[in-house]
Design a protein around this motif. Structure first.
Motif, PDB file in Angstrom:
ATOM      1  N   MET A   1       0.834  -1.183   0.000  1.00 13.87           N
ATOM      2  CA  MET A   1       0.000   0.000   0.000  1.00 13.87           C
ATOM      3  C   MET A   1       0.883   1.251   0.000  1.00 13.87           C
ATOM      4  N   CYS A   2       0.438   2.259  -0.671  1.00 10.52           N
ATOM      5  CA  CYS A   2       1.140   3.547  -0.740  1.00 10.52           C
ATOM      6  C   CYS A   2       2.559   3.349  -1.300  1.00 10.52           C
ATOM      7  N   LEU A   3       3.551   3.617  -0.480  1.00 11.50           N
ATOM      8  CA  LEU A   3       4.931   3.372  -0.901  1.00 11.50           C
ATOM      9  C   LEU A   3       5.102   1.894  -1.239  1.00 11.50           C
ATOM     10  N   GLY A   4       4.484   1.030  -0.435  1.00  9.37           N
ATOM     11  CA  GLY A   4       4.544  -0.412  -0.703  1.00  9.37           C
ATOM     12  C   GLY A   4       3.925  -0.780  -2.037  1.00  9.37           C
ATOM     13  N   GLY A   5       2.898  -0.046  -2.452  1.00 12.58           N
ATOM     14  CA  GLY A   5       2.302  -0.273  -3.772  1.00 12.58           C
ATOM     15  C   GLY A   5       3.288   0.050  -4.883  1.00 12.58           C
ATOM     16  N   HIS A   6       4.041   1.117  -4.684  1.00 21.68           N
ATOM     17  CA  HIS A   6       5.080   1.471  -5.652  1.00 21.68           C
ATOM     18  C   HIS A   6       6.171   0.397  -5.650  1.00 21.68           C
ATOM     19  N   LEU A   7       6.536  -0.073  -4.459  1.00 18.12           N
ATOM     20  CA  LEU A   7       7.571  -1.105  -4.380  1.00 18.12           C
ATOM     21  C   LEU A   7       7.096  -2.415  -5.008  1.00 18.12           C
ATOM     22  N   ALA A   8       5.807  -2.747  -4.865  1.00 22.63           N
ATOM     23  CA  ALA A   8       5.259  -3.938  -5.534  1.00 22.63           C
ATOM     24  C   ALA A   8       5.370  -3.771  -7.050  1.00 22.63           C
ATOM     25  N   TYR A   9       5.101  -2.561  -7.533  1.00 24.93           N
ATOM     26  CA  TYR A   9       5.263  -2.254  -8.952  1.00 24.93           C
ATOM     27  C   TYR A   9       6.729  -2.438  -9.368  1.00 24.93           C
ATOM     28  N   ARG A  10       7.647  -1.940  -8.547  1.00 23.00           N
ATOM     29  CA  ARG A  10       9.077  -2.090  -8.851  1.00 23.00           C
ATOM     30  C   ARG A  10       9.472  -3.567  -8.883  1.00 23.00           C
ATOM     31  N   CYS A  11       8.898  -4.371  -8.000  1.00 24.78           N
ATOM     32  CA  CYS A  11       9.163  -5.813  -8.037  1.00 24.78           C
ATOM     33  C   CYS A  11       8.711  -6.404  -9.367  1.00 24.78           C
ATOM     34  N   ALA A  12       7.587  -5.921  -9.890  1.00 26.91           N
ATOM     35  CA  ALA A  12       7.061  -6.432 -11.160  1.00 26.91           C
ATOM     36  C   ALA A  12       8.004  -6.144 -12.322  1.00 26.91           C
ATOM     37  N   LEU A  13       8.922  -5.209 -12.162  1.00 26.64           N
ATOM     38  CA  LEU A  13       9.903  -4.927 -13.212  1.00 26.64           C
ATOM     39  C   LEU A  13      10.874  -6.094 -13.387  1.00 26.64           C
ATOM     40  N   ASP A  14      10.960  -6.950 -12.388  1.00 27.67           N
ATOM     41  CA  ASP A  14      11.783  -8.164 -12.453  1.00 27.67           C
ATOM     42  C   ASP A  14      11.009  -9.196 -13.267  1.00 27.67           C
ATOM     43  N   THR A  15      11.577  -9.664 -14.344  1.00 31.63           N
ATOM     44  CA  THR A  15      10.866 -10.565 -15.263  1.00 31.63           C
ATOM     45  C   THR A  15      10.481 -11.898 -14.641  1.00 31.63           C
ATOM     46  N   ARG A  16      11.021 -12.232 -13.474  1.00 32.54           N
ATOM     47  CA  ARG A  16      10.655 -13.475 -12.792  1.00 32.54           C
ATOM     48  C   ARG A  16       9.318 -13.373 -12.064  1.00 32.54           C
ATOM     49  N   ILE A  17       8.793 -12.166 -11.921  1.00 31.35           N
ATOM     50  CA  ILE A  17       7.552 -11.946 -11.175  1.00 31.35           C
ATOM     51  C   ILE A  17       6.355 -12.228 -12.077  1.00 31.35           C
ATOM     52  N   ALA A  18       5.493 -13.145 -11.621  1.00 28.49           N
ATOM     53  CA  ALA A  18       4.319 -13.549 -12.416  1.00 28.49           C
ATOM     54  C   ALA A  18       3.146 -12.591 -12.239  1.00 28.49           C
ATOM     55  N   ALA A  19       3.048 -11.946 -11.076  1.00 34.21           N
ATOM     56  CA  ALA A  19       1.928 -11.038 -10.824  1.00 34.21           C
ATOM     57  C   ALA A  19       2.264 -10.107  -9.673  1.00 34.21           C
ATOM     58  N   ALA A  20       1.699  -8.919  -9.715  1.00 34.08           N
ATOM     59  CA  ALA A  20       1.858  -7.950  -8.626  1.00 34.08           C
ATOM     60  C   ALA A  20       0.553  -7.183  -8.467  1.00 34.08           C
ATOM     61  N   VAL A  21       0.210  -6.897  -7.219  1.00 35.31           N
ATOM     62  CA  VAL A  21      -0.968  -6.093  -6.901  1.00 35.31           C
ATOM     63  C   VAL A  21      -0.488  -4.848  -6.179  1.00 35.31           C
ATOM     64  N   CYS A  22      -0.863  -3.696  -6.707  1.00 33.54           N
ATOM     65  CA  CYS A  22      -0.386  -2.420  -6.191  1.00 33.54           C
ATOM     66  C   CYS A  22      -1.570  -1.600  -5.676  1.00 33.54           C
ATOM     67  N   TYR A  23      -1.656  -1.447  -4.373  1.00 34.46           N
ATOM     68  CA  TYR A  23      -2.700  -0.637  -3.759  1.00 34.46           C
ATOM     69  C   TYR A  23      -2.222   0.802  -3.668  1.00 34.46           C
ATOM     70  N   PHE A  24      -2.952   1.718  -4.320  1.00 31.97           N
ATOM     71  CA  PHE A  24      -2.689   3.161  -4.339  1.00 31.97           C
ATOM     72  C   PHE A  24      -1.192   3.484  -4.316  1.00 31.97           C
ATOM     73  N   ALA A  25      -0.514   2.994  -5.344  1.00 31.59           N
ATOM     74  CA  ALA A  25       0.940   3.153  -5.465  1.00 31.59           C
ATOM     75  C   ALA A  25       1.309   4.617  -5.698  1.00 31.59           C
ATOM     76  N   THR A  26       1.981   5.189  -4.728  1.00 35.52           N
ATOM     77  CA  THR A  26       2.351   6.605  -4.811  1.00 35.52           C
ATOM     78  C   THR A  26       3.632   6.808  -5.608  1.00 35.52           C
ATOM     79  N   ASP A  27       3.768   7.981  -6.159  1.00 35.98           N
ATOM     80  CA  ASP A  27       4.987   8.486  -6.795  1.00 35.98           C
ATOM     81  C   ASP A  27       5.348   7.854  -8.144  1.00 35.98           C
ATOM     82  N   ILE A  28       4.596   6.883  -8.630  1.00 37.65           N
ATOM     83  CA  ILE A  28       4.913   6.321  -9.948  1.00 37.65           C
ATOM     84  C   ILE A  28       4.754   7.410 -11.009  1.00 37.65           C
ATOM     85  N   HIS A  29       3.689   8.153 -10.920  1.00 42.68           N
ATOM     86  CA  HIS A  29       3.386   9.187 -11.913  1.00 42.68           C
ATOM     87  C   HIS A  29       4.343  10.378 -11.841  1.00 42.68           C
ATOM     88  N   SER A  30       4.892  10.634 -10.655  1.00 41.26           N
ATOM     89  CA  SER A  30       5.711  11.836 -10.456  1.00 41.26           C
ATOM     90  C   SER A  30       7.208  11.565 -10.465  1.00 41.26           C
TER      91      SER A  30
END
Length: 142
Positions: A1-30
């Protein structure tokens, strides 16, 4: 959630990750995460190979409508497999039940948790065998 949502998104950048769920991921847009507040998360969206679920509230003042639109547009342009949910009337951090300043919505929290269970159950189950499919042609049939 929040920062953790952004970090879940960052984990998804690793090609080994099959799925990621990002709750209100902050700072991706900015692009304001990390050292120097100059991250490359959105720029690297094309690195995502797994399925992504992005969850926001329509009233989220940490990720404004323009920011959510930018994230969604970028994911579309990069051909990412993703779901994007914006819950009506929900504010930022509507899942937190402690000190949530009246934002907590237990019904919506349950629905979002079910989305998490669905995507992880479907993408991480090993008893279904290796993942099949990939790109497919969408039929124009009612």
């Amino acid at each position: 959630m929040c920062l953790g949502g952004h970090l879940a998104y960052r984990c998804a950048l690793d090609t080994r990750i099959a799925a990621a769920v990002c709750y209100f991921a902050t700072d991706i847009h900015s692009h304001t995460l990390g050292e120097g507040m100059k991250d490359d998360s959105l720029t690297r969206a094309g690195d995502i190979k797994g399925e992504l679920v992005m969850i926001f509230g329509k009233k989220d003042n940490h990720v404004p409508p323009e920011g959510r639109d930018l994230i969604r547009k970028t994911l579309h342009e990069k051909g990412i497999t993703f779901s994007f949910y914006e819950a009506a009337w929900a504010q930022h951090a509507f899942i937190r039940d402690e000190l949530s300043k009246g934002r907590y919505d237990p019904g919506l929290t349950k629905i979002c948790f079910e989305m998490l269970l669905e995507v992880f159950n479907r993408t991480l189950r090993s008893d279904l065998g290796p993942r099949a499919g990939g790109d497919m042609e969408v039929e124009d049939v009612c």
